[in-house]
Scaffold this motif. Structure first.
Motif, mmCIF file in Angstrom:
data_model
loop_
_atom_site.group_PDB
_atom_site.id
_atom_site.type_symbol
_atom_site.label_atom_id
_atom_site.label_comp_id
_atom_site.label_asym_id
_atom_site.label_seq_id
_atom_site.Cartn_x
_atom_site.Cartn_y
_atom_site.Cartn_z
ATOM 1 N N SER A 49 6.491 73.898 77.168
ATOM 2 C CA SER A 49 7.654 73.997 77.642
ATOM 3 C C SER A 49 7.961 75.438 78.163
ATOM 4 N N THR A 50 8.834 75.412 79.590
ATOM 5 C CA THR A 50 9.253 76.644 79.818
ATOM 6 C C THR A 50 10.588 76.804 79.257
ATOM 7 N N PRO A 51 11.269 78.124 79.267
ATOM 8 C CA PRO A 51 12.543 78.579 78.698
ATOM 9 C C PRO A 51 13.619 77.465 79.201
ATOM 10 N N GLY A 52 14.417 77.238 78.160
ATOM 11 C CA GLY A 52 15.719 76.142 78.460
ATOM 12 C C GLY A 52 15.936 75.690 76.997
ATOM 13 N N LYS A 53 17.512 75.165 77.140
ATOM 14 C CA LYS A 53 17.581 74.581 75.616
ATOM 15 C C LYS A 53 18.422 73.023 76.094
ATOM 16 N N TRP A 54 17.995 72.153 75.015
ATOM 17 C CA TRP A 54 18.378 70.647 75.127
ATOM 18 C C TRP A 54 18.442 70.210 73.850
ATOM 19 N N HIS A 55 19.348 69.078 73.891
ATOM 20 C CA HIS A 55 19.684 68.200 72.685
ATOM 21 C C HIS A 55 18.547 67.417 72.511
ATOM 22 N N ILE A 56 18.210 67.102 71.111
ATOM 23 C CA ILE A 56 17.042 66.375 70.486
ATOM 24 C C ILE A 56 17.531 65.549 69.270
ATOM 25 N N ALA A 57 17.081 64.313 69.147
ATOM 26 C CA ALA A 57 17.298 63.328 68.269
ATOM 27 C C ALA A 57 15.995 62.672 67.926
ATOM 28 N N TYR A 58 15.514 62.992 66.651
ATOM 29 C CA TYR A 58 13.989 62.454 66.254
ATOM 30 C C TYR A 58 14.250 60.962 65.616
ATOM 31 N N ALA A 59 13.611 60.036 66.141
ATOM 32 C CA ALA A 59 13.601 58.824 65.712
ATOM 33 C C ALA A 59 11.860 58.520 64.967
ATOM 34 N N GLU A 60 11.233 59.652 65.203
ATOM 35 C CA GLU A 60 9.807 59.476 64.924
ATOM 36 C C GLU A 60 9.464 60.814 64.086
ATOM 37 N N TRP A 61 8.298 60.875 63.349
ATOM 38 C CA TRP A 61 7.602 61.971 62.528
ATOM 39 C C TRP A 61 6.647 62.882 63.304
ATOM 40 N N GLU A 62 6.916 64.056 63.286
ATOM 41 C CA GLU A 62 6.077 65.013 64.300
ATOM 42 C C GLU A 62 5.527 66.324 63.298
ATOM 43 N N TYR A 63 4.341 66.271 63.386
ATOM 44 C CA TYR A 63 3.794 67.675 62.919
ATOM 45 C C TYR A 63 3.584 68.536 64.242
ATOM 46 N N VAL A 64 3.691 69.686 64.079
ATOM 47 C CA VAL A 64 3.547 70.729 64.922
ATOM 48 C C VAL A 64 2.779 71.980 64.524
ATOM 49 N N TYR A 65 1.963 72.556 65.593
ATOM 50 C CA TYR A 65 1.509 73.917 65.259
ATOM 51 C C TYR A 65 1.674 74.686 66.572
#
Length: 113
Positions: A49-65
């Motif tokens: 993603s390029t710069p910016g800011k947004w609302h998020i709401a997770y219904a799922e499980w996520e692993y991130v590196y």
């Protein structure tokens, strides 16, 4: 089907999109996704993603590196999580807040719906 696959953008056609404008708080973030797996509610690949800011709401499980960049996750209670190259983390269902990309961010992701 290949049983072992390298996680790379090479040879993968990316999906390019922007978050829903109603969720964007700042900037004009562009999301590029190289999805490598889409099987029975399991998704994995690379996301940028390029710069910016947004609302998020997770219904799922996520692993991130995080491979590169700098992002900040802010929970609805104001708790900040700084994300930088080399960081790994889990976002669990029910997380609500914002995602802010300070420097273009590239991450591996594994999502379980």
């Amino acid at each position: 089907m290949t049983l072992i696959e390298r996680v790379t953008r090479d040879g993968v056609t990316p999906e390019v999109e922007r978050p829903d404008p109603a969720k964007v708080i700042a900037g004009d973030p562009v999301h590029t996704t190289w999805n490598l797996e889409d099987t029975d509610g399991l998704y994995c690949g690379l996301w940028q993603s390029t710069p910016g800011k947004w609302h998020i709401a997770y219904a799922e499980w996520e692993y991130v590196y995080i491979h590169q960049g700098h992002s900040i996750l802010t929970a609805h209670d104001g708790t900040l999580t700084q994300l930088r190259a080399g960081d790994s983390f889990i976002i669990r269902p029910g997380f609500v807040g914002t995602w802010e990309v300070i420097e273009t961010t590239l991450k591996d992701y594994v999502i379980r719906v």
